[in-house]
Design a protein around this motif. Structure first.
Motif, mmCIF file in Angstrom:
data_model
loop_
_atom_site.group_PDB
_atom_site.id
_atom_site.type_symbol
_atom_site.label_atom_id
_atom_site.label_comp_id
_atom_site.label_asym_id
_atom_site.label_seq_id
_atom_site.Cartn_x
_atom_site.Cartn_y
_atom_site.Cartn_z
ATOM 1 N N GLY A 30 0.776 -1.222 0.000
ATOM 2 C CA GLY A 30 0.000 0.000 0.000
ATOM 3 C C GLY A 30 0.811 1.276 0.000
ATOM 4 N N ALA A 69 -2.722 9.828 2.361
ATOM 5 C CA ALA A 69 -3.414 8.524 2.338
ATOM 6 C C ALA A 69 -2.538 7.456 2.986
ATOM 7 C CB ALA A 69 -3.746 8.151 0.896
ATOM 8 N N ARG A 98 -2.909 4.025 2.756
ATOM 9 C CA ARG A 98 -2.646 2.919 1.837
ATOM 10 C C ARG A 98 -3.237 3.260 0.473
ATOM 11 N NH1 ARG A 98 -1.177 -2.188 3.750
ATOM 12 N NH2 ARG A 98 -1.959 -3.071 1.807
ATOM 13 N N VAL A 99 -2.525 2.903 -0.577
ATOM 14 C CA VAL A 99 -3.036 3.126 -1.929
ATOM 15 C C VAL A 99 -2.739 1.896 -2.774
ATOM 16 C CG1 VAL A 99 -2.770 5.635 -1.857
ATOM 17 C CG2 VAL A 99 -0.888 4.217 -2.724
ATOM 18 N N ASN A 158 -7.363 5.042 -3.296
ATOM 19 C CA ASN A 158 -7.745 4.292 -2.104
ATOM 20 C C ASN A 158 -9.252 4.090 -2.131
ATOM 21 O OD1 ASN A 158 -8.777 6.787 -1.389
ATOM 22 N ND2 ASN A 158 -7.374 7.129 0.327
#
Length: 550
Positions: free
Chosen positions: A469, A488, A490-491, A505
């Protein structure tokens, strides 16, 4: 060719469980419970909208695990499917398989459970022991483990005392799970029909469903239904809709083949195939658009649980691709030097010379045991294929002739990226980012990550990598985190044309241009996006529908 205005019209429910009771077959689908009686599919209205996760025959009816708006529940039913008793949930696990006999048993991701007076007791399994099938064979109980032990090997686990104690009866190789057993005869995923003492030979198509009945055995391998009779007679019937089917029931004169693409009634004498869900509306949550892919001339390809489709007008209308397998569980897509698209599905390789409108299966001549395919690329005229059993490379210009690359070992390949020099960047599930040369065979580890890593794009001597992520920039001797967009946590991310990255996300999407290090928010980004195909416009799906964003 039938063109629909929306993928909604093409949806079909996923079938996760079937149970035979005499001449009836119960079908547990992602949108409810059905009973097949004398060739007619009858919905059980009380179960409408519920996802049937597992099912077994019980003395008075059925044992069912179902997901509703109230969550996951376990139930005993009467002969008409009516609930007569609600059971306690499994402790910290979800049922993948059920068995109702002298006692009630459940198999989950952590092992085997038995119901007693105080609730479910964990009776077998240490660590990750995923039990996907339970069956009674005389006085012996059988548990089919998809993976167990430190090496995550498939196994047949048995009990001779009513489920109190269990032991491993047979282990097979990685991802060669045991699908059915009767005495000393087995059907495994890659060996097909097999008995101990016989040579181990892997088939060209993986079997996904199998059953033993008195006087015969049946299994579904690839797009083919196979029935073998003890008399020596045999039946082989191909149909694209059988591909990826995980459920099989043999009746006296018929078979029921079911899976992500719905359910089909097969006449074993005339070979007629009846689509049991034809004409039935399917809820959005009962079917999935799994992946989106961008082909040439702006064509969009959608691989779904219920089929493979393409669109030439940015998703406004869709048509079903003509394919040897109707369902292509795609993991990788690459364009060959001679202009053909190659698609790596989990259990097979396919080629299209029509820009995705039709797909033909490529049968590997060397039949390596690759377990499941995970990634695909072309390095010049050599096809490079990632799998859960390591990296494979083809002979020049002959994609079906594959050979393993021993330097990486039998690890899971998480991603591939071909460099301009013709070398291949390989990301593995154990965290290695490596550069491999198809010409010399040399392998150099460039970086080590804490989890599965996937190379996304290359800018000069720098490689952008996704791991757990987070995004990283890998230069010679240096790994630098890329600041996440808008903080963010986690992506997910894919590469886009002109050197961009697209990241997202659960709520937002962003662009990272090549020329600067600033993220730009993408307007009107849908929630819960699972797959992205990036071209001049960006196609996204939340698994229920496809949207275009600018």
């Amino acid at each position: 060719m039938i063109v629909e205005n929306s993928l909604v019209c093409l949806r079909r429910p996923e079938v996760k469980a079937t149970v035979r009771q005499g001449d009836n077959v119960w079908i547990g689908a992602s949108d409810g419970l059905y009973r097949l009686h004398q060739g007619t599919l009858v919905p059980m209205t009380a179960w409408s909208g519920q996802k049937i996760a597992a099912m077994a025959s019980a003395e008075d009816g059925l044992l069912i695990a179902a997901v509703s708006t109230d969550g996951l529940g376990l139930y005993l039913t009467g002969h008409q499917g009516e609930i007569i008793r609600t059971l306690p949930p499994l402790p910290g696990d979800e049922p993948k398989s059920l068995l109702a006999g002298k006692c009630l048993l459940a198999g989950g991701k952590k092992g085997i459970y038995r119901l007693d007076a105080v609730g479910w007791t964990h009776v077998y399994g240490e660590g990750h022991t995923e039990v996907i099938g339970l069956e009674a064979s005389g006085d012996r109980l059988l548990a089919f483990a998809k993976k167990q032990g430190s090496k995550a090997q498939p196994a047949l686990i048995v009990s001779d005392d009513g489920g109190a104690n269990w032991c491993i009866d047979l282990e097979t190789s990685y991802h060669d799970g045991i699908l059915a057993c009767r005495d000393d005869r087995y059907v495994t995923r890659w060996r097909g029909p097999w008995s101990p003492g016989q040579p181990v030979r892997f088939e060209k198509d993986a079997a996904n469903a199998a059953v033993f009945e008195p006087g015969r055995a049946g299994w579904v391998a690839g797009n083919k239904l196979c029935v073998r009779f003890d008399t020596g007679a045999r039946l082989d019937l191909k149909d694209p809709r059988f591909a990826e089917a995980e459920q099989l029931q043999l009746l006296e004169a018929h078979a029921v083949v079911a899976g992500g693409n719905g359910a089909f009634l097969v006449d074993l004498y005339t070979a007629r195939v009846t689509d049991l869900f034809e004409g039935r509306a399917t809820q959005a949550t009962a079917a999935k658009v799994k992946k989106l892919w961008l082909l040439e001339e702006g064509r969009l390809l959608a691989t779904a649980s219920y089929g493979t489709f393409f669109s030439d007008d940015a998703g406004a209308t869709w048509a079903a691709a003509q394919s040897d397998w109707a369902v292509l569980d795609a993991e990788g897509l690459a364009l060959s030097p001679d202009g053909a698209w190659y698609l790596a599905a989990q259990r097979g390789l396919f080629v299209s010379w029509s820009n995705g409108a039709s797909w033909k299966q490529v049968k590997f001549s060397t039949r390596p045991h690759f377990a499941e395919l995970t990634a695909l690329a072309f390095a010049g005229d050599r096809m490079v294929m990632g799998s859960k059993a390591g990296l494979f490379v083809s002979e020049p210009g002959v994609p079906k002739q594959l050979h393993p690359v021993p330097a990486l070992g039998q690890c899971t390949i998480a991603g591939l990226l071909v460099e301009q020099a013709g070398t291949v960047l390989v990301g593995t599930a154990d965290g290695r980012l490596a550069r491999w040369s198809p010409h010399s065979g040399q392998l150099d580890v460039l970086a080590l990550f804490t989890g599965a890593c996937r190379p996304l794009a290359q800018r000069g001597h720098t490689v952008e990598v996704l791991c757990a992520g987070a995004l990283y920039s890998v230069a010679p001797g240096q790994v630098t985190p890329i600041a996440p967009p808008d903080g963010a946590r986690r992506v997910d991310a894919v590469a886009a044309p002109q050197g961009e990255l697209i990241a997202w996300n659960g709520t937002h999407g962003w662009r990272l241009a090549q020329a600067c290090g600033a993220w730009t928010a993408i307007a009107q980004w849908p929630a819960q996006v699972k797959s992205v195909a990036a071209g001049l416009r960006v196609a996204v799906t939340d698994r229920s529908q496809v949207n275009m964003v600018d």
